[in-house]
Design a protein around this motif. Sequence first.
Motif, PDB file in Angstrom:
ATOM      1  N   ARG A  16       0.834  -1.206   0.000  1.00 23.44           N
ATOM      2  CA  ARG A  16       0.000   0.000   0.000  1.00 23.44           C
ATOM      3  C   ARG A  16       0.864   1.249   0.000  1.00 23.44           C
ATOM      4  O   ARG A  16       1.907   1.306   0.636  1.00 23.44           O
ATOM      5  CB  ARG A  16      -0.904   0.013   1.223  1.00 23.44           C
ATOM      6  N   VAL A  17       0.374   2.267  -0.711  1.00 19.53           N
ATOM      7  CA  VAL A  17       1.035   3.571  -0.770  1.00 19.53           C
ATOM      8  C   VAL A  17       0.262   4.510   0.132  1.00 19.53           C
ATOM      9  O   VAL A  17      -0.975   4.549   0.098  1.00 19.53           O
ATOM     10  CB  VAL A  17       1.051   4.119  -2.213  1.00 19.53           C
ATOM     11  N   PRO A  32      -3.925   6.392   3.542  1.00 20.93           N
ATOM     12  CA  PRO A  32      -4.028   6.200   2.097  1.00 20.93           C
ATOM     13  C   PRO A  32      -4.012   7.538   1.350  1.00 20.93           C
ATOM     14  O   PRO A  32      -4.516   8.548   1.859  1.00 20.93           O
ATOM     15  CB  PRO A  32      -5.385   5.519   1.913  1.00 20.93           C
ATOM     16  N   TYR A  33      -3.453   7.529   0.169  1.00 23.67           N
ATOM     17  CA  TYR A  33      -3.433   8.727  -0.667  1.00 23.67           C
ATOM     18  C   TYR A  33      -4.879   9.127  -0.922  1.00 23.67           C
ATOM     19  O   TYR A  33      -5.697   8.318  -1.314  1.00 23.67           O
ATOM     20  CB  TYR A  33      -2.723   8.429  -1.993  1.00 23.67           C
ATOM     21  N   GLU A  53       5.185   5.260  -8.404  1.00 22.83           N
ATOM     22  CA  GLU A  53       4.222   4.835  -7.383  1.00 22.83           C
ATOM     23  C   GLU A  53       3.374   6.004  -6.913  1.00 22.83           C
ATOM     24  O   GLU A  53       2.168   5.848  -6.690  1.00 22.83           O
ATOM     25  CB  GLU A  53       4.945   4.191  -6.205  1.00 22.83           C
ATOM     26  N   ARG A  54       3.987   7.176  -6.776  1.00 21.75           N
ATOM     27  CA  ARG A  54       3.220   8.358  -6.385  1.00 21.75           C
ATOM     28  C   ARG A  54       2.193   8.714  -7.463  1.00 21.75           C
ATOM     29  O   ARG A  54       1.036   9.019  -7.170  1.00 21.75           O
ATOM     30  CB  ARG A  54       4.152   9.542  -6.122  1.00 21.75           C
ATOM     31  N   ALA A  57      -0.718   6.185  -7.429  1.00 26.06           N
ATOM     32  CA  ALA A  57      -1.641   6.422  -6.316  1.00 26.06           C
ATOM     33  C   ALA A  57      -2.520   7.639  -6.593  1.00 26.06           C
ATOM     34  O   ALA A  57      -3.732   7.615  -6.333  1.00 26.06           O
ATOM     35  CB  ALA A  57      -0.870   6.612  -5.018  1.00 26.06           C
ATOM     36  N   TYR A  61      -6.634   7.536  -7.129  1.00 24.91           N
ATOM     37  CA  TYR A  61      -7.513   8.389  -6.325  1.00 24.91           C
ATOM     38  C   TYR A  61      -8.397   9.247  -7.233  1.00 24.91           C
ATOM     39  O   TYR A  61      -9.612   9.336  -7.021  1.00 24.91           O
ATOM     40  CB  TYR A  61      -6.696   9.273  -5.385  1.00 24.91           C
TER      41      TYR A  61
END
Length: 71
Positions: A16-17, A32-33, A53-54, A57, A61
Amino acid sequence: MKPTVGSVAVDTRTGRVGIVMGHEGPYVQLRPYGGGREWDAEPAAVRDATPAERLSAATAYANARSRGEMP
């Protein structure tokens, strides 16, 4: 090394990010983002998120929000 509060990190045990919210006892607190319930992660299992990864995420979202799945 402790991740910086506000940085984006990965919990390598779950994949999880999340955004680093703080440090409580021996744990790193991640959210969570985009918001949601925080979780505690072992510091040894937390690393900085890569740019990919950023972006992933943030995109997940934005897509969920456009579908009405996020407040």
